[in-house]
Scaffold this active site. Structure first.
Site, PDB file in Angstrom:
ATOM      1  N   GLY A 175       0.845  -1.192   0.000  1.00 24.33           N
ATOM      2  CA  GLY A 175       0.000   0.000   0.000  1.00 24.33           C
ATOM      3  C   GLY A 175       0.876   1.235   0.000  1.00 24.33           C
TER       4      GLY A 175
ATOM      5  N   ASP B  27      -5.221   9.253  13.320  1.00 22.80           N
ATOM      6  CA  ASP B  27      -5.387   9.120  11.867  1.00 22.80           C
ATOM      7  C   ASP B  27      -6.108   7.825  11.493  1.00 22.80           C
ATOM      8  OD1 ASP B  27      -5.186  10.171   9.366  1.00 22.80           O
ATOM      9  OD2 ASP B  27      -3.117   9.561   9.012  1.00 22.80           O
TER      10      ASP B  27
ATOM     11  N   VAL C 237       4.538   0.820   2.005  1.00 27.34           N
ATOM     12  CA  VAL C 237       4.932  -0.355   2.783  1.00 27.34           C
ATOM     13  C   VAL C 237       5.199  -1.538   1.856  1.00 27.34           C
ATOM     14  CG1 VAL C 237       4.200  -2.010   4.542  1.00 27.34           C
ATOM     15  CG2 VAL C 237       3.653   0.416   4.810  1.00 27.34           C
TER      16      VAL C 237
END
Length: 439
Positions: free
Chosen positions: A110, A224, A117
């Site tokens: 991703g 987040d 990553v």
């Protein structure tokens, strides 16, 4: 913004408001504008993608064309090439990829605003996730903040009622933390220890439970939780559902005074104690704008806040009212955000992102989520009282009061479940099963 506004005004000018033609054309304009916005975020990357991710999670506030288009930024933001990845690893760690890993997948799992990553295997056989910061993102973020500061000052000159300098201050403070991966590692270890007693999860009800624990009990909040940072999987061994929380760069540490006032405020909102809603809203910097403050925190209308936010779920009519009023009250919202404690700003952002997940799952503003919040508030306030008394009798008294309050919530929850069972239907089904009609 100018292009989007111009497109919207000119495209819909000659079409009768509210007609089928108007609605269809408006949807096309929204979609066209959303694609422009997405392209802008992808072209500028960094901070722009973070803003796009936040907008993509506001299902309850923005038109569907915007949120569906911008959701791609949650896990499919622009990627760095393998050449750039090798360069970053070489510069940061002083070694080549083959020196550090037995294998390293070229295709990232991703990509997000600041990093991507990759799956890799260490030389000792362990499988790991390697988070690699995009090249030049540090320098780009500094330019983004400078640009933001210039634009905010320009807006201030044109529209004196709008106060957005707090936005620049928060970006200056938070971006360096998000770019510090050692800080992220420490945060990940701390939150793993803090939440080790949770062995669930299914999702949004327990996601709310987890965040209530962080906010009200611990005062250490992951800020987040957009959909790209919250994963759900089955545990390989037990088959139980688990939540995996990603991206630990940005946490808000709440002061004890703020945390306790926030606990009292939510208790007052849940149990419709409007006098204390006003008192604790004002303690948190809302002043005379406390009704707007309560609406922003709960994402409910003032009428719903007065009737009790746990009494009824959000309706489509209320959602439309919230969307329309958000634009009408923009100056007051700006004023409020400029006066509340800085800790509240990231709490607002976190609430927005959690509501986006709840809206997508159809569980927004459920009674059970409010009751779980109330449990955490009761525990947090009781713990504070016990910590500040030396009397064994008083601590015992507080513990009994805490247990009784938690029991009351459980009883209330049971009554809500019984109420939702539609007992006459169940009784009729049972009778039909016991005494089937002859063929």
């Amino acid at each position: 913004t100018a292009v989007i506004s111009y497109d919207y005004l000119t495209s819909l000018r000659s079409v009768p408001y509210g007609s089928e033609e108007y609605l269809a054309l408006r949807s096309k304009v929204h979609l066209r504008s959303a694609r422009r916005l997405c392209e802008l975020c992808c072209a500028n990357r960094g901070t722009f993608i973070k803003v796009g991710q936040h907008l993509g999670a506001l299902d309850y506030l923005l038109p569907e064309e915007y949120t569906s288009t911008l959701k791609v930024l949650h896990s499919q933001a622009p990627q760095s090439s393998m050449q750039e990845v090798r360069q970053v690893i070489r510069e940061d760690l002083g070694k080549e990829i083959h020196d550090l890993f037995m294998s390293f997948d070229d295709t990232p799992l991703g990509a997000a605003s600041l990093a991507q990553v990759h799956k890799a295997v260490l030389h000792d056989g362990r499988t790991v996730a390697v988070k690699v910061q995009h090249p030049k993102v540090q320098a780009q973020s500094s330019k983004d903040i400078l640009l933001m500061e210039v634009l905010v000052l320009a807006v201030k000159q044109l529209f004196p009622d709008f106060e957005f300098m707090w936005l620049v201050d928060e970006a200056k403070k938070n971006l360096p933390l998000e770019l510090d991966f050692l800080n992220e590692g420490r945060n990940a270890e701390k939150v793993a220890q803090m939440l080790k007693h949770f062995d669930f999860l299914k999702i949004s009800r327990h996601l709310g439970k987890m965040y209530s624990e962080m906010i009200f009990v611990n005062g250490f909040v992951h800020c987040d939780p957009h959909p790209g940072n919250v994963l759900v999987r089955k545990h390989p061994g037990t088959g139980k559902a688990e939540i995996i929380l990603l991206d630990h760069g940005l946490y808000q540490v709440l002061t004890e005074e703020f945390r306790l006032d926030y606990c009292h405020l939510w208790q007052s909102l849940i149990w419709t104690d409007m006098k204390r809603v006003e008192e604790y809203s004002q303690r948190l910097g809302a002043g005379d704008l406390y009704p707007l403050f309560a609406c922003m925190l709960t994402a409910r209308s003032w009428d719903s806040v007065n009737r009790g936010i746990s009494q009824a779920p959000v309706t489509a009519t209320e959602d439309a009212e919230i969307r329309n009023n958000a634009a009408n009250y923009l100056p007051q919202i700006s004023q409020l955000l400029n006066h509340v404690p800085r800790q509240m700003l990231l709490i607002f952002k976190t609430n927005d992102l959690l509501r986006g997940i709840e809206a997508a799952l159809g569980t927004r503003a459920s009674a059970s989520s409010f009751l779980n919040m109330s449990r955490c508030c009761i525990r947090a306030l009781a713990e504070h009282k016990k910590k500040n008394t030396c009397s064994f009798f008083r601590r015992t008294q507080i513990s009994f009061g805490e247990a009784f309050s938690l029991w009351q919530i459980s009883l209330h929850e049971l009554m809500l479940r019984v109420k939702g069972l539609k007992l006459p239907s169940w009784a009729m089904a049972l009778l039909c099963w016991l005494f089937p009609a002859p063929h």
